[in-house]
Motif scaffolding. Structure first.
Motif: not given
Length: 204
Positions: A92-113
């Motif tokens: 995540v830090e690499f994506a922010v610092s080296s690729l310049g992304v603007s958003l980090a999104l954490v996606v959980g899901h229903k019925r996660c094993g």
């Protein structure tokens, strides 16, 4: 304009809007992107992703598809129940610092094993061994304080685990300056396996 500067021109809110709109296209059965080789070749020379998305390894949750994003649009990092370790945070830090992304999104899901296994382990007091045990240990704080006799305990734990992951990323030394400057945001969401819809969490 360099790739990083171009990516940084997208605000966190704009990036979130792109993912929200993409998920609506997915749910309505009108995706723009089919992930064909022509699209792959078009981005082979460089990338300008607007977001990094953390998700579970569950095969029913293909992140590029559920957000209807093409090649070069999002970086994806996956682990069982999006458990954070140094490699995930570093990605995540690499994506922010080296690729310049603007958003980090954490996606959980229903019925996660993985979360279900954690609830079962805490309920029984029998923790699995090996590295599966590591996953359970990392998820188990999300189970603390829940009424494990409640039929919705697993769903509550899934939501709590997303919120906890978001909070841990926000405290990361490598992300804190960009968050404080308003250049990036960290957001949580829950994917519904039945409808294909994504609920973006207001408190995460």
């Amino acid at each position: 304009m360099t790739a990083i500067r171009a990516a940084q021109a997208i605000t966190p809110g704009t990036a979130l809007g792109m993912l929200t709109t993409g998920n609506k296209r997915f749910v309505y059965g009108t995706p723009h992107y089919g992930h064909n080789v022509t699209q792959a070749a078009a981005t082979a020379g460089g990338q300008q992703p607007h977001s990094v998305v953390l998700g579970c390894i569950d095969s029913r949750v293909p992140l590029e598809a559920i957000f209807d994003q093409s090649f070069g649009s999002i970086c994806v990092a996956r682990s069982g129940a999006h458990v954070l370790d140094r490699s995930m945070v570093g990605s995540v830090e690499f994506a922010v610092s080296s690729l310049g992304v603007s958003l980090a999104l954490v996606v959980g899901h229903k019925r996660c094993g993985a979360v279900t296994a954690t609830v079962d382990a805490v309920r029984s007091g029998e923790m699995p061994g090996g590295d599966v045990g590591y996953l359970v240990e990392e998820i188990s704080p999300a189970v603390d304080g829940l009424d494990l006799d409640d039929p919705s305990a697993t769903e509550q734990a899934i939501r709590a685990h997303v919120i906890r992951t978001v909070e841990r990323l926000r405290r990361s030394d490598g992300l804190a300056p960009a968050i404080a400057a308003g250049r990036i945001d960290v957001v949580g969401a829950i994917y519904d396996l039945d409808t294909g819809g994504v609920e973006f969490l207001e408190n995460a």
